[in-house]
Design an enzyme around this catalytic site. Structure first.
Site, PDB file in Angstrom:
ATOM      1  N   TYR A  90       0.818  -1.223   0.000  1.00  0.00           N
ATOM      2  CA  TYR A  90       0.000   0.000   0.000  1.00  0.00           C
ATOM      3  C   TYR A  90       0.852   1.274   0.000  1.00  0.00           C
ATOM      4  O   TYR A  90       2.039   1.226   0.242  1.00  0.00           O
ATOM      5  CB  TYR A  90      -1.075  -0.010   1.079  1.00  0.00           C
ATOM      6  CG  TYR A  90      -0.731  -0.055   2.554  1.00  0.00           C
ATOM      7  CD1 TYR A  90       0.537   0.182   3.057  1.00  0.00           C
ATOM      8  CD2 TYR A  90      -1.757  -0.323   3.471  1.00  0.00           C
ATOM      9  CE1 TYR A  90       0.772   0.152   4.423  1.00  0.00           C
ATOM     10  CE2 TYR A  90      -1.523  -0.355   4.839  1.00  0.00           C
ATOM     11  CZ  TYR A  90      -0.254  -0.108   5.305  1.00  0.00           C
ATOM     12  OH  TYR A  90      -0.024  -0.130   6.640  1.00  0.00           O
ATOM     13  N   GLU A  91       0.183   2.362  -0.347  1.00  0.00           N
ATOM     14  CA  GLU A  91       0.856   3.656  -0.527  1.00  0.00           C
ATOM     15  C   GLU A  91       1.940   3.558  -1.601  1.00  0.00           C
ATOM     16  O   GLU A  91       2.978   4.196  -1.509  1.00  0.00           O
ATOM     17  CB  GLU A  91       1.439   4.134   0.811  1.00  0.00           C
ATOM     18  CG  GLU A  91       1.478   5.634   0.979  1.00  0.00           C
ATOM     19  CD  GLU A  91       0.118   6.274   0.841  1.00  0.00           C
ATOM     20  OE1 GLU A  91      -0.031   7.060  -0.097  1.00  0.00           O
ATOM     21  OE2 GLU A  91      -0.797   5.997   1.655  1.00  0.00           O
ATOM     22  N   GLY A  92       1.635   2.784  -2.648  1.00  0.00           N
ATOM     23  CA  GLY A  92       2.579   2.609  -3.754  1.00  0.00           C
ATOM     24  C   GLY A  92       3.439   1.377  -3.539  1.00  0.00           C
ATOM     25  O   GLY A  92       4.238   1.324  -2.612  1.00  0.00           O
TER      26      GLY A  92
END
Lengths: 249, 598
Positions: free
Chosen positions: B439-441
């Site tokens: 998550y978050e890239g």
């Protein structure tokens, strides 16, 4: 009314202590240190008395190395008004601490000293009692409830048979038991305010106290490891073992 | 169950002796920051983490968040812990003083955040996401939005969420379809579905402020047509009072591999006539605003990698000291010993310890650089520090989270068969860590960002400045006596050479053969992580050596630093050559296989 609260810097209760290889003591290098939990209860009680309008000032005091300032700042963050450090590198035993506290009491003239019943490092359970004796003050130890009114303290104590309630005249020494209160967590704004509260540093010589140890530590060792359990055949054998091996019946 | 204890000694060392707390404290606005204050805050945060958050970590994992009748119930103990957490003022640590925050520097809030995440990552996500929403409103919110929402979000009375992802819009946010229709009175009605919304619904607070990406009716296609809206769960009157329930509802929560106690929500907007919201900032600039906060959010997830590594290490170390199994190699008749005496268990523990310390050193150095980049009076210093921060954010995120999976997995291994048993608790750290590289890239997104925006775009200027500093540190290590410093010098110098070779390849190829460059992007990110981590460990060893020479107290701590830095040099910096090879020569093997042969 002014309250004096002595606090001690000890190995944090979450740390599993390890005995030094040479048996001379407990290894405290790189170990997390914190305020003695019973002292935290004492600070909390004093601050509650102040919040209730009964006390006017709460002064925390500690004796030991310079790092004890951290412990005092923690007391200030809970709500003590100011702090005193009696700085010394010497090993301090309960009688020496009681004498140091007596000197501070003489200067500060508190009506009440609230201290932890014992410190979790040496479990001596002596300092509060010694201080009361040196001052010639009444004492009420192991308090689970404290009420102050009309120049007297009504203290409920936990004893083997139940609860005992004492009424003592002030000034006095009260030592705290575990169930007296549940200390609060210091809030971030109060931690920041604590930094600005006064913290005076003195030392045993200035207080005119000789702190030379009277006791010497012969040896420190870990408690014996618990042995493996055994399965007993029946109740009779269990009772027999409890009577003759464990000798508890 | 293992108790987490904040690694305060190492935190103090990194903050004060490596990352430059003095320099941060000297910045305008940080007048109150001092060494003593840092100690006091770390102590109290550590206590809260140990006593309140850590005990709920395992039970929260076992129980999980529950959904029923459109509402989420958090795990037992969560509500009281959150009440204590906000009452103690921890939600306000980094926020702006004009809305009740403490405005403390990032270097300090980073160390505090590490403890929340180590103690209980699932819990920590709630204040973290709220922090992101606060940041967005601070930067781009209207005066009205600020006065309605900010004070209560900073005090923790309300929480916030970030609503980006939709089923068809994951890494590719251009595909967002949620619509916002203007109502003519300045407000909008939103319609659509958002997924993967962390703490999108819960029972911890009376209200939740959702920040939502959506499209206006006349918006252009793609990334330039996305706007940001504030949508409260309960509408808020001008006097701050709570009004009607808004038309945003949690229709389900996900069943996940880890972070079970963190509710991951599917949110439906506008099923019953439209969710009322207000525009944040200007129309069609929502994604741009998200990118402003991206550095912050990616850094925070990188911290999760560090935090879970620390927790896994503490857990494994406790077991290795206690578990008695076998006799010590090379010792006759010595009896059974704790497994920490076995060389490979030591290797595993050292790998966990050294990687964790390297991650902490790098993350805190980047946090301090962020403080300087934002607040230093000299614009040149600000620009230089910002370039360093920009370069390192994808590394802190990508490298630390990939490491965390490795470290937590090693933690399971140290426990042997017991590690595979959920009751032991070691497996939870591995399951919780697994999301952090996604998550978050994802790691690949971080690596693309690193290659394209952070290395190729400035012609390698920022990264070459780092390589020069690494070489300087290597030379400094070489000037010190002792085999440890020789080993560190050699490993660091070789690693710098390997990194330089990879950088040259990227600069040569990025413009001409982007596929070849991209095929090596993740090895490149890991290579930079190892070199940067090894660089900081070498700096730590040098500082430790000087401290020992000056006769400072706590010599065993400093001796440990030197040994740990040496371990990192021999076991991790030594991997640099292989990673560099994969970057420079690995593209053919990655790209040549015809798709039908997979």
């Amino acid at each position: 009314m002014k309250i004096l609260v002595p606090v001690k810097r000890v190995v944090d209760y979450n740390v599993k202590v390890r005995v030094k290889a040479d048996g001379s003591g407990v290894d405290v290098a790189n170990v997390k240190m914190s305020m003695n939990p019973f002292d935290e209860i004492a600070v909390e009680e004093a601050v509650r008395l102040k919040e209730a309008g009964i006390a006017t000032e709460v002064v925390a005091v500690s004796a030991g190395i310079g790092a004890c300032q951290e412990t005092l700042r923690a007391a200030l963050a809970i709500g003590a008004d100011r702090a005193i450090l009696i700085e010394t590198d010497a090993e301090l035993q309960p009688l020496a601490v009681a004498k140091l506290l007596k000197a501070v009491v003489g200067k500060e003239q508190p009506q009440l000293v609230i201290c932890g019943k014992q410190a979790i490092d040496d479990d001596a359970n002596q300092t509060g009692q010694m201080l009361a004796a040196l001052m010639g003050w009444p004492q009420a130890t192991f308090a689970s409830k404290v009420a102050i009114a009309d120049g007297r303290a009504t203290v409920t104590r936990e004893i083997d048979g139940g609860l005992e309630t004492l009424s003592i005249s002030l000034p006095a020494v009260v030592s705290t038991d575990l169930r007296l209160n549940e200390p609060r967590y210091a809030t971030l704004p109060n931690i920041m305010k604590a930094k600005k509260k006064p913290l005076d540093v003195t030392n045993p010589a200035d207080l005119g106290v000789d702190v030379a140890p009277r006791l010497s530590t012969v040896k420190v060792e870990e408690p014996p490891k618990r042995g493996a359990g055994v399965r007993v055949a029946d109740i009779a054998q269990l009772v027999d073992k409890l009577k003759n091996e464990a000798k508890v019946l | 169950m293992s108790t987490y204890i904040g690694p305060i000694r190492d935190m103090q060392f990194v903050m004060k002796e490596l990352a430059g707390l003095d320099e941060v404290a000297a910045l305008p606005g940080n007048e109150e920051v001092s060494s003593d204050l840092v100690d006091a805050i770390l102590e109290e945060a550590g206590r809260f983490a140990t006593e309140v958050l850590s005990p709920l970590n395992h039970s929260g994992d076992q129980e999980g968040a529950r959904w029923s009748e459109g509402a989420v119930k958090t795990a037992s103990g969560w509500k009281e812990a959150y009440r204590q957490f906000s009452a103690a003022g921890w939600t306000a640590i980094a926020a702006a003083p004009e809305y009740g925050g403490q405005g403390l520097p990032k270097l300090l809030s980073t160390a505090v955040m590490e403890m929340w995440k180590s103690a209980n990552m699932a819990f920590s996500l709630c204040p973290m996401l709220t922090g992101g929403a606060i940041e967005a409103l601070m930067l781009r919110g209207s005066d009205e939005q600020k006065s309605l929402y900010l004070t209560k979000m900073i005090s923790g009375e309300w929480t916030g969420t970030m609503n980006l992802t939709e089923p068809q819009a994951g890494s590719d946010l251009a595909a967002v379809r949620t619509r916002a229709e203007p109502q003519g009175d300045g407000s909008y009605k939103l319609f659509g579905q958002k997924i993967f919304i962390t703490y999108g619904d819960h029972d911890l607070t009376d209200n939740i402020i959702h920040l939502v990406l959506a499209r206006l009716p006349d918006a252009p296609e793609g990334v330039k047509g996305i706007s940001l809206f504030a949508v409260p769960k309960f509408l808020v009157g001008a006097d701050g009072s709570l009004g009607a329930r808004n038309d945003v509802h949690c229709v389900s929560i996900e069943h996940k591999l880890g972070i079970h106690a963190s509710p991951t929500c599917v949110l439906a907007f506008g099923d019953k006539g439209g969710a009322v919201g207000t525009l944040v900032g200007e129309a069609n600039r929502g994604l741009e605003y998200m990118f402003i906060m991206m550095n912050e959010a990616r850094f925070a997830v990188g911290m999760e990698g560090l935090a879970l590594s620390e927790r896994a290490y503490q857990h494994a170390l406790g077991y290795a000291r206690e578990r008695v199994q076998g006799t010590e190699a090379g010792v006759r008749g010595g009896g059974k010993v704790a497994i920490i005496r076995h060389p490979d268990v030591r290797r595993m523990l050292m790998s966990m310890k050294s990687q964790t310390e390297a991650m902490r050193a790098l993350a805190y150095v980047v946090a301090a650089a962020t403080d300087l980049a934002h607040h230093h009076p000299d614009p040149e210093v600000r620009a230089e520090r910002q370039a360093f921060v920009d370069l390192m954010i994808p590394v802190v995120k990508g490298w630390s989270t990939e490491n965390a999976i490795d470290v937590a997995s090693t933690g399971v291994q140290v426990h042997g068969g017991m590690g595979y048993i959920e009751e032991t608790g070691a497996a939870q750290h591995l399951r919780d860590a697994r999301i952090t590289s996604i998550y978050e890239g994802t790691t690949a997104i971080q690596a693309n960002d690193l290659l394209g925006r952070k290395v190729a775009r400035d012609g390698g200027q920022a990264i070459k400045a780092v390589i020069a500093s690494v070489r300087q540190t290597a030379a400094e290590a070489g000037s010190l006596d002792g085999p440890a410093f020789k080993a560190i010098q050699n490993a660091l110098a070789d690693a710098a050479r390997a990194l330089e070779q990879a950088v040259d390849f990227v600069l040569d190829t990025y413009g001409t053969d982007i596929k070849a460059a991209s095929a090596g992007s993740v090895p490149f990110l890991k290579l930079l992580g190892i070199v940067a981590g090894g660089w900081q460990m070498a700096r730590a060893a040098i500082v430790a050596r000087n401290a020992l020479a000056s006769g400072k107290e706590q010599s065993s701590f400093y001796q440990g630093k030197i040994i740990t830095a040496r371990f990192f040099a021999d076991h991790y910096l030594s991997l640099s050559a292989g990673l560099s090879h994969a970057v420079v020569y690995g593209a053919a093997g990655t790209l040549d296989l015809p798709e039908e042969l997979f």
